[in-house]
Scaffold this motif. Structure first.
Motif, PDB file in Angstrom:
ATOM      1  N   GLY A 101      38.284  32.282  14.613  1.00 31.51           N
ATOM      2  CA  GLY A 101      39.105  33.309  14.121  1.00 31.51           C
ATOM      3  C   GLY A 101      38.592  34.938  14.169  1.00 31.51           C
ATOM      4  O   GLY A 101      39.084  35.721  13.478  1.00 31.51           O
ATOM      5  N   GLY A 102      37.417  34.982  14.741  1.00 31.85           N
ATOM      6  CA  GLY A 102      36.770  36.128  14.855  1.00 31.85           C
ATOM      7  C   GLY A 102      36.932  36.943  16.208  1.00 31.85           C
ATOM      8  O   GLY A 102      38.001  36.417  17.050  1.00 31.85           O
ATOM      9  N   THR A 103      36.650  38.155  16.207  1.00 29.69           N
ATOM     10  CA  THR A 103      36.502  38.792  17.267  1.00 29.69           C
ATOM     11  C   THR A 103      35.363  39.075  17.885  1.00 29.69           C
ATOM     12  O   THR A 103      34.354  39.862  17.169  1.00 29.69           O
ATOM     13  N   PRO A 104      35.073  38.579  19.173  1.00 31.21           N
ATOM     14  CA  PRO A 104      33.631  38.608  19.551  1.00 31.21           C
ATOM     15  C   PRO A 104      33.151  39.967  19.987  1.00 31.21           C
ATOM     16  O   PRO A 104      34.093  40.820  20.488  1.00 31.21           O
ATOM     17  N   ALA A 105      32.073  40.403  20.040  1.00 30.56           N
ATOM     18  CA  ALA A 105      31.633  41.892  20.334  1.00 30.56           C
ATOM     19  C   ALA A 105      31.616  41.875  21.870  1.00 30.56           C
ATOM     20  O   ALA A 105      31.353  41.072  22.540  1.00 30.56           O
ATOM     21  N   GLU A 106      31.996  43.064  22.364  1.00 33.48           N
ATOM     22  CA  GLU A 106      31.843  43.121  23.854  1.00 33.48           C
ATOM     23  C   GLU A 106      30.347  43.817  24.177  1.00 33.48           C
ATOM     24  O   GLU A 106      29.824  44.256  23.230  1.00 33.48           O
ATOM     25  N   PRO A 107      29.852  43.505  25.396  1.00 26.55           N
ATOM     26  CA  PRO A 107      28.357  44.169  25.663  1.00 26.55           C
ATOM     27  C   PRO A 107      28.611  45.431  25.646  1.00 26.55           C
ATOM     28  O   PRO A 107      29.568  46.303  25.712  1.00 26.55           O
ATOM     29  N   ASP A 108      27.098  46.038  25.343  1.00 25.03           N
ATOM     30  CA  ASP A 108      26.885  47.572  25.661  1.00 25.03           C
ATOM     31  C   ASP A 108      26.956  47.827  27.263  1.00 25.03           C
ATOM     32  O   ASP A 108      27.061  46.891  28.020  1.00 25.03           O
ATOM     33  N   ALA A 109      27.267  48.952  27.626  1.00 26.34           N
ATOM     34  CA  ALA A 109      27.442  49.427  29.345  1.00 26.34           C
ATOM     35  C   ALA A 109      25.935  49.203  29.816  1.00 26.34           C
ATOM     36  O   ALA A 109      25.944  48.734  30.883  1.00 26.34           O
ATOM     37  N   SER A 110      24.958  49.320  28.913  1.00 27.90           N
ATOM     38  CA  SER A 110      23.489  49.156  29.465  1.00 27.90           C
ATOM     39  C   SER A 110      22.734  48.837  28.296  1.00 27.90           C
ATOM     40  O   SER A 110      22.953  49.255  27.283  1.00 27.90           O
ATOM     41  N   TYR A 111      21.326  48.415  28.585  1.00 31.63           N
ATOM     42  CA  TYR A 111      20.549  48.290  27.544  1.00 31.63           C
ATOM     43  C   TYR A 111      19.269  48.689  28.069  1.00 31.63           C
ATOM     44  O   TYR A 111      18.903  48.771  29.205  1.00 31.63           O
ATOM     45  N   ARG A 112      18.420  49.195  27.106  1.00 27.66           N
ATOM     46  CA  ARG A 112      17.070  49.777  27.251  1.00 27.66           C
ATOM     47  C   ARG A 112      15.959  48.482  27.573  1.00 27.66           C
ATOM     48  O   ARG A 112      15.891  47.708  26.656  1.00 27.66           O
ATOM     49  N   LEU A 113      15.289  48.505  28.949  1.00 28.31           N
ATOM     50  CA  LEU A 113      14.410  47.528  28.898  1.00 28.31           C
ATOM     51  C   LEU A 113      13.047  48.201  28.482  1.00 28.31           C
ATOM     52  O   LEU A 113      12.766  49.597  28.489  1.00 28.31           O
ATOM     53  N   PRO A 114      12.034  47.741  28.059  1.00 26.65           N
ATOM     54  CA  PRO A 114      10.615  48.113  27.807  1.00 26.65           C
ATOM     55  C   PRO A 114      10.243  49.098  29.015  1.00 26.65           C
ATOM     56  O   PRO A 114       9.434  50.079  28.918  1.00 26.65           O
ATOM     57  N   ALA A 115      10.349  48.400  30.083  1.00 29.65           N
ATOM     58  CA  ALA A 115       9.886  48.830  31.408  1.00 29.65           C
ATOM     59  C   ALA A 115      10.659  48.321  32.612  1.00 29.65           C
ATOM     60  O   ALA A 115      11.044  47.284  32.241  1.00 29.65           O
ATOM     61  N   VAL A 116      10.913  48.927  33.498  1.00 28.66           N
ATOM     62  CA  VAL A 116      11.530  48.326  34.706  1.00 28.66           C
ATOM     63  C   VAL A 116      10.454  47.668  35.663  1.00 28.66           C
ATOM     64  O   VAL A 116       9.323  48.195  35.850  1.00 28.66           O
ATOM     65  N   PRO A 117      10.407  46.379  35.672  1.00 26.67           N
ATOM     66  CA  PRO A 117       9.250  45.461  36.215  1.00 26.67           C
ATOM     67  C   PRO A 117       9.393  45.934  37.871  1.00 26.67           C
ATOM     68  O   PRO A 117      10.375  46.194  38.462  1.00 26.67           O
ATOM     69  N   SER A 118       8.043  46.076  38.110  1.00 27.92           N
ATOM     70  CA  SER A 118       7.916  46.142  39.478  1.00 27.92           C
ATOM     71  C   SER A 118       6.996  45.184  40.428  1.00 27.92           C
ATOM     72  O   SER A 118       6.853  45.235  41.609  1.00 27.92           O
ATOM     73  N   THR A 119       6.466  44.222  39.420  1.00 33.28           N
ATOM     74  CA  THR A 119       5.489  43.240  39.964  1.00 33.28           C
ATOM     75  C   THR A 119       6.141  41.798  39.567  1.00 33.28           C
ATOM     76  O   THR A 119       6.813  41.990  38.651  1.00 33.28           O
ATOM     77  N   PRO A 120       5.723  40.949  40.332  1.00 29.47           N
ATOM     78  CA  PRO A 120       6.186  39.443  39.929  1.00 29.47           C
ATOM     79  C   PRO A 120       5.823  39.063  38.384  1.00 29.47           C
ATOM     80  O   PRO A 120       6.332  38.437  37.304  1.00 29.47           O
ATOM     81  N   ASP A 121       4.380  39.649  38.047  1.00 29.34           N
ATOM     82  CA  ASP A 121       3.934  39.157  36.606  1.00 29.34           C
ATOM     83  C   ASP A 121       4.851  40.089  35.783  1.00 29.34           C
ATOM     84  O   ASP A 121       4.836  39.537  34.764  1.00 29.34           O
ATOM     85  N   GLN A 122       5.038  41.409  36.001  1.00 31.20           N
ATOM     86  CA  GLN A 122       5.977  41.921  35.187  1.00 31.20           C
ATOM     87  C   GLN A 122       7.331  41.229  35.092  1.00 31.20           C
ATOM     88  O   GLN A 122       7.992  41.413  33.700  1.00 31.20           O
ATOM     89  N   VAL A 123       7.565  41.019  36.168  1.00 33.46           N
ATOM     90  CA  VAL A 123       9.329  40.040  35.933  1.00 33.46           C
ATOM     91  C   VAL A 123       9.097  39.087  34.985  1.00 33.46           C
ATOM     92  O   VAL A 123       9.928  38.690  33.917  1.00 33.46           O
TER      93      VAL A 123
END
Length: 177
Positions: free
Chosen positions: A83-105
């Motif tokens: 009987g609830g109403t699920p929240a919709e997702p935000d349009a985007s989310y802040r990542l702590p950093a955009v990963p650029s290496t496999p280790d960061q991913v």
């Protein structure tokens, strides 16, 4: 995503540096709303992670994206069934950093899994056996995914890390006799 100082704080408990889900809107309660917010954020994060990875790591990130999307969809259905109403997702989310290496991913993926694990803690305490079971299985899946990326286990997955013990005192040297 909004900055952490807004009314919709987006950082999951125990996931420093992880992608931050929005604070859940009122829905069915019992921890389902918190878990849904975390799953929305995980789906977003894994979309970014899969795009930043290559080869086998990309396949792993895509599989996690699919798993979190399925869990998100199941949570939405459970909230509606109750009987609830699920929240919709935000349009985007802040990542702590955009990963650029496999280790960061890998680092960000492990952080996401730990954050989602923590988000399910409230649901594990639900009075509804179906919710408890679903939450426990979701936590298990998150821990297994994180372990598959980095084979180490937190003291108690989903719980905050214990405070570091104080260093043991060292005895003062005795004076020469």
């Amino acid at each position: 995503m909004r900055a952490p100082d807004t009314a919709r704080n987006a950082r999951p408990a125990g996931a420093a540096g992880a992608v931050a889900p929005a604070t859940p809107a009122p829905g069915a309660g019992g921890g389902l709303d918190t878990a849904l917010a975390a799953e929305h954020a995980a789906v977003y994060a894994y979309g970014v992670l899969a795009a930043r990875a290559e080869g086998a790591l990309r396949s792993t990130m895509a599989a996690a994206f699919t798993a979190h999307r399925a869990r998100r969809d199941r949570l939405r259905a459970m909230i509606i069934e109750r009987g609830g109403t699920p929240a919709e997702p935000d349009a985007s989310y802040r990542l702590p950093a955009v990963p650029s290496t496999p280790d960061q991913v890998v680092e960000l993926a492990v952080s996401v899994e730990r954050g989602v694990t923590a988000a399910y803690l409230e649901a594990v305490a639900s009075g509804d056996p179906a919710v408890r079971r679903m939450a426990a299985l979701a936590m298990q899946e998150c821990v297994v995914r994180a372990y598959g990326l980095r084979p180490e286990i937190e003291t108690f997955p989903g719980m905050p890390a214990p405070a570091s013990p104080s260093p043991a005192p060292t005895p003062a040297p005795s004076p020469p006799s």
